[in-house]
Design a protein around this motif. Structure first.
Motif, PDB file in Angstrom:
ATOM      1  N   LEU A  69      -7.317   1.906   7.109  1.00 27.08           N
ATOM      2  CA  LEU A  69      -7.205   2.349   5.715  1.00 27.08           C
ATOM      3  C   LEU A  69      -7.957   1.429   4.757  1.00 27.08           C
ATOM      4  O   LEU A  69      -8.067   1.733   3.562  1.00 27.08           O
ATOM      5  N   HIS A  70      -8.415   0.274   5.263  1.00 25.63           N
ATOM      6  CA  HIS A  70      -9.054  -0.748   4.418  1.00 25.63           C
ATOM      7  C   HIS A  70      -8.120  -1.146   3.273  1.00 25.63           C
ATOM      8  O   HIS A  70      -8.541  -1.265   2.122  1.00 25.63           O
ATOM      9  N   GLU A  71      -6.846  -1.336   3.618  1.00 24.40           N
ATOM     10  CA  GLU A  71      -5.863  -1.731   2.602  1.00 24.40           C
ATOM     11  C   GLU A  71      -5.135  -2.997   3.043  1.00 24.40           C
ATOM     12  O   GLU A  71      -4.977  -3.252   4.241  1.00 24.40           O
ATOM     13  N   GLU A  72      -4.686  -3.777   2.057  1.00 24.55           N
ATOM     14  CA  GLU A  72      -3.958  -5.019   2.338  1.00 24.55           C
ATOM     15  C   GLU A  72      -2.650  -5.021   1.561  1.00 24.55           C
ATOM     16  O   GLU A  72      -2.516  -4.348   0.537  1.00 24.55           O
ATOM     17  N   PHE A  73      -1.690  -5.799   2.087  1.00 24.70           N
ATOM     18  CA  PHE A  73      -0.380  -5.881   1.444  1.00 24.70           C
ATOM     19  C   PHE A  73       0.206  -7.264   1.741  1.00 24.70           C
ATOM     20  O   PHE A  73       0.059  -7.774   2.858  1.00 24.70           O
ATOM     21  N   THR A  85       4.395   1.151  -0.859  1.00 24.87           N
ATOM     22  CA  THR A  85       3.260   1.240   0.070  1.00 24.87           C
ATOM     23  C   THR A  85       3.781   1.790   1.392  1.00 24.87           C
ATOM     24  O   THR A  85       4.393   1.068   2.180  1.00 24.87           O
TER      25      THR A  85
END
Length: 383
Positions: A69-73, A85
């Motif tokens: 997803l090319h997402e960070e958390f 999220t």
């Protein structure tokens, strides 16, 4: 390879060497809607997998990267809670379960991604939960067994993803064995492996591409209808705890009291339990054609008695019956969309895919996605 890309991404993000873990998705050969009725299921882990790179970071923060997803958390380990999220909740739910069991979870870093198609009913969520649970168990030396890790994954899904799933998905991801399906007794949690001849037959999944909004509300309705049936039967047979304990004769005797709809639901569950047991006998005897007939019977029951199929799934199963080399087919999963599972002779797989794709396009004007699967071992470390 994806696992190498994930490992590289981890090193770039966090300048450390990670533990690498793979967690497979699952199919369910037969045994649908039996799990919450205390019955049997017959799943297998398959070679569509989630991959994880994980390491403790000596700090207070959990840092997560969803590679696909090319997402960070990020969140403080001491302050883990449900978030907005969605994808992070599956992982945070696992951390919360470790904490509930008295484990002090320190900060850690995790990059994950996979090859499990989303929304196809192959339990990508269970693979995410089980993969992280397995990795943390290794890194923290907590010593939880595989069944406990499955229960951790299930509770994470209940409390953080808010999906009241049975145990089958997490169980199958952790307990898979190459070339075998595993029968799980959903009441006692005892299990047994049965060989699946991968030289003679291939698992091919046909994704209808449909996910009707009905699915979750109807799922809850079916659970209630089964509970209604048990309540009626128990007035006459106090020993009946779940539909696992009921017989077709008992259902016939109290048909009027049950009413036509509840009676049909109960008949399906009782017959489906019998089909799982029979399928295990057929697998043990190497009788794939016999297993295939049971799959067709399962689909007919899901369509007519449990009423959780849809026109697209019915058309796919119907098309399979007229395609060369097919032992059997049925809809797989909760219903109202998702995949059919097909047992196809090895030398007919290519022709099967071609014919099914063409038939689906012609009837529904939509492209058909297909996946081929092999039964593999459960969650493990990648050396």
């Amino acid at each position: 390879m994806l696992i190498q890309a994930i490992a590289t991404s981890f090193r770039q993000h966090f300048q450390a060497e990670p533990l690498l873990v793979r967690a497979p998705g699952r199919i369910n050969l037969i045994g649908e809607h039996t799990d919450y009725n205390g019955g049997y299921v017959l799943p297998a882990a398959i070679d569509k997998e989630m991959y994880f790179a994980v390491a403790l970071n000596q700090g207070p923060t959990i840092r997560l990267v969803a590679h696909d997803l090319h997402e960070e958390f990020a969140i403080e380990a001491a302050a883990v809670q449900r978030t907005d999220t969605g994808w992070a909740n599956y992982l945070l739910g696992v951390v919360a379960q470790f904490q509930k069991r008295g484990v002090a979870v320190p900060g850690f870093d995790c990059v994950f991604g996979g090859t499990i198609p989303m929304g196809a009913g192959l339990s990508s969520s269970a693979a995410v939960e089980c993969g992280l649970a397995f990795a943390l168990n290794e890194l923290l030396g907590t010593g939880f067994g595989r069944l406990e890790l499955a229960l951790i994954g299930q509770a994470a899904e209940h409390e953080y993803a808010l999906v009241k799933c049975g145990l089958m998905d997490q169980f199958a991801s952790l307990h898979g064995r190459a070339g075998h399906a595993v029968r799980l007794d959903c009441r006692s949690l005892e299990y047994e492996y049965f060989p699946f001849d991968t030289t003679a037959c291939r698992l091919v999944l046909c994704n209808s591409g449909v996910k009707h909004a009905l699915a979750s509300s109807e799922y809850n309705t079916r659970r209630q209808e089964c509970e209604q049936g048990v309540a009626v039967l128990r007035q006459h047979h106090p020993q009946i705890q779940t539909l696992r304990d009921a017989t077709l004769d008992q259902l016939a005797a109290h048909r009027a009291e049950l009413g036509p709809v509840v009676h049909r639901r109960c008949v399906f569950v009782v017959e489906e339990n019998h089909r799982v047991e029979e399928a295990c006998r057929r697998l043990a005897a190497g009788d794939l054609r016999g297993v295939g007939h049971l799959l067709y019977a399962s689909h007919a029951g899901l369509r007519d008695n449990y009423q959780v199929s849809c026109p697209e799934l019915d058309a796919l199963v119907q098309a399979a019956t007229t395609t060369a080399g097919v032992f059997g087919a049925r809809m797989m999963g909760g219903g109202f969309g998702g995949c059919t599972i097909n047992l196809v002779a090895m030398d007919h797989v290519e022709g099967f895919v071609k014919q099914m794709t063409s038939a689906y396009q012609k009837q529904f004007g939509r492209a058909l996605e297909t996946y081929q699967g092999t039964m593999v071992d459960g969650v493990s470390i990648i050396r």
